[in-house]
Design a protein around this motif. Structure first.
Motif, PDB file in Angstrom:
ATOM      1  N   ALA A 122      41.851  -2.038  -9.614  1.00  0.00           N
ATOM      2  CA  ALA A 122      42.059  -0.923 -10.948  1.00  0.00           C
ATOM      3  C   ALA A 122      40.709  -1.312 -11.725  1.00  0.00           C
ATOM      4  O   ALA A 122      40.071  -0.658 -12.675  1.00  0.00           O
ATOM      5  N   LYS A 123      39.994  -2.201 -11.686  1.00  0.00           N
ATOM      6  CA  LYS A 123      38.965  -2.767 -12.786  1.00  0.00           C
ATOM      7  C   LYS A 123      37.577  -1.762 -12.602  1.00  0.00           C
ATOM      8  O   LYS A 123      37.624  -1.369 -14.043  1.00  0.00           O
ATOM      9  N   ASN A 124      37.464  -0.759 -11.932  1.00  0.00           N
ATOM     10  CA  ASN A 124      35.927   0.234 -11.879  1.00  0.00           C
ATOM     11  C   ASN A 124      36.770   0.813 -12.437  1.00  0.00           C
ATOM     12  O   ASN A 124      36.213   1.771 -14.020  1.00  0.00           O
ATOM     13  N   VAL A 125      38.028   1.659 -12.353  1.00  0.00           N
ATOM     14  CA  VAL A 125      38.245   2.695 -13.206  1.00  0.00           C
ATOM     15  C   VAL A 125      39.043   2.688 -14.568  1.00  0.00           C
ATOM     16  O   VAL A 125      39.487   3.504 -15.528  1.00  0.00           O
ATOM     17  N   ILE A 126      39.675   0.952 -14.627  1.00  0.00           N
ATOM     18  CA  ILE A 126      39.991   0.948 -16.108  1.00  0.00           C
ATOM     19  C   ILE A 126      38.807   1.073 -16.830  1.00  0.00           C
ATOM     20  O   ILE A 126      38.757   1.508 -18.128  1.00  0.00           O
ATOM     21  N   GLN A 157      35.878   6.010 -22.009  1.00  0.00           N
ATOM     22  CA  GLN A 157      36.351   7.285 -21.940  1.00  0.00           C
ATOM     23  C   GLN A 157      37.575   7.281 -23.505  1.00  0.00           C
ATOM     24  O   GLN A 157      37.389   8.385 -23.799  1.00  0.00           O
ATOM     25  N   GLY A 158      38.271   6.637 -23.865  1.00  0.00           N
ATOM     26  CA  GLY A 158      38.608   6.058 -24.933  1.00  0.00           C
ATOM     27  C   GLY A 158      40.339   6.771 -24.561  1.00  0.00           C
ATOM     28  O   GLY A 158      40.404   6.810 -25.660  1.00  0.00           O
ATOM     29  N   LEU A 193      43.951   8.950 -14.290  1.00  0.00           N
ATOM     30  CA  LEU A 193      43.518   9.801 -15.574  1.00  0.00           C
ATOM     31  C   LEU A 193      42.043   9.745 -14.237  1.00  0.00           C
ATOM     32  O   LEU A 193      40.739  10.353 -15.116  1.00  0.00           O
ATOM     33  N   TYR A 194      41.256   8.077 -14.293  1.00  0.00           N
ATOM     34  CA  TYR A 194      40.050   8.508 -13.446  1.00  0.00           C
ATOM     35  C   TYR A 194      40.091   9.998 -12.239  1.00  0.00           C
ATOM     36  O   TYR A 194      39.392  10.638 -11.975  1.00  0.00           O
TER      37      TYR A 194
END
Length: 195
Positions: free
Chosen positions: A27-31, A37-38, A189-190
């Motif tokens: 999940a690195k990229n979505v994290i 995005q905060g 959320l992504y």
């Protein structure tokens, strides 16, 4: 001889850049996206804890941050198990007043309890209804463990799966009673922002 530094504006570093526990994480990229995005913060200066179960309070908080709520607009709830001044307090007040989150009985909301995958789906579905947001449907997924999904969660799980916002785990299992992780929440959320 003195070296003169170029006057290049250095882009502010993302808090993600300090995370040491995401190097090979799925999940690195979505994290990175949700931190930029905060919506999420790390669990420390240098850790995100992507495989740690997310709590009810944390999940509602990231939804509230995404909705950009004005935390001061919501009355304090009468729940007995909320720590006054806790980071999640205004977000839980918001979610309760909007009907996104429901108490668990006895004037309790259990903000520090790990959220199950089916609870998360139900809360997320209510959140999207309040946002008047719909996503185009795909094919309905029938999970191997479909019968293990609680009756109160079936509609939400099916709808979010059909909209491509939520997916099961390996081998077509949904794992409704299992914990939902911080990495999985980041993915959801992504998906909300990028579907």
């Amino acid at each position: 001889e003195e070296k003169k530094e170029d006057s290049i504006t250095v882009k502010a570093r993302s808090p993600f850049d300090k995370m040491t526990d995401l190097v090979n994480h799925w999940a690195k990229n979505v994290i990175k996206y949700v931190m930029d995005q905060g919506y999420f913060t790390g669990t420390s200066e240098t850790t995100f804890s992507p495989d740690r179960p997310i709590t009810r309070g944390e999940f509602v908080t990231v939804l509230g941050r995404r909705a950009k709520i004005d935390a001061n607009k919501y009355p304090k709830s009468k729940m007995l198990d909320m720590e006054p001044g806790a980071y999640y307090e205004p977000y839980i007040n918001w979610a309760l007043s909007e009907g996104i989150l429901q108490g668990v009985g006895g004037q309790k909301v259990e903000p520090n309890r790990r959220i199950t995958r089916e609870e998360m789906a139900t809360i997320l579905n209510r959140y999207l209804e309040k946002q008047n947001k719909t996503y185009t449907g795909q094919k309905l997924t029938i999970y191997v463990d479909q019968k293990k999904i609680s009756s109160w969660a079936v509609e939400a799980v099916n709808k979010l799966g059909q909209e491509g916002l939520l997916s099961g785990r390996d081998n077509h299992y949904f794992a409704p009673k299992e914990n939902f992780t911080r990495g999985e929440a980041a993915q959801v959320l992504y998906n909300l922002d990028n579907k």
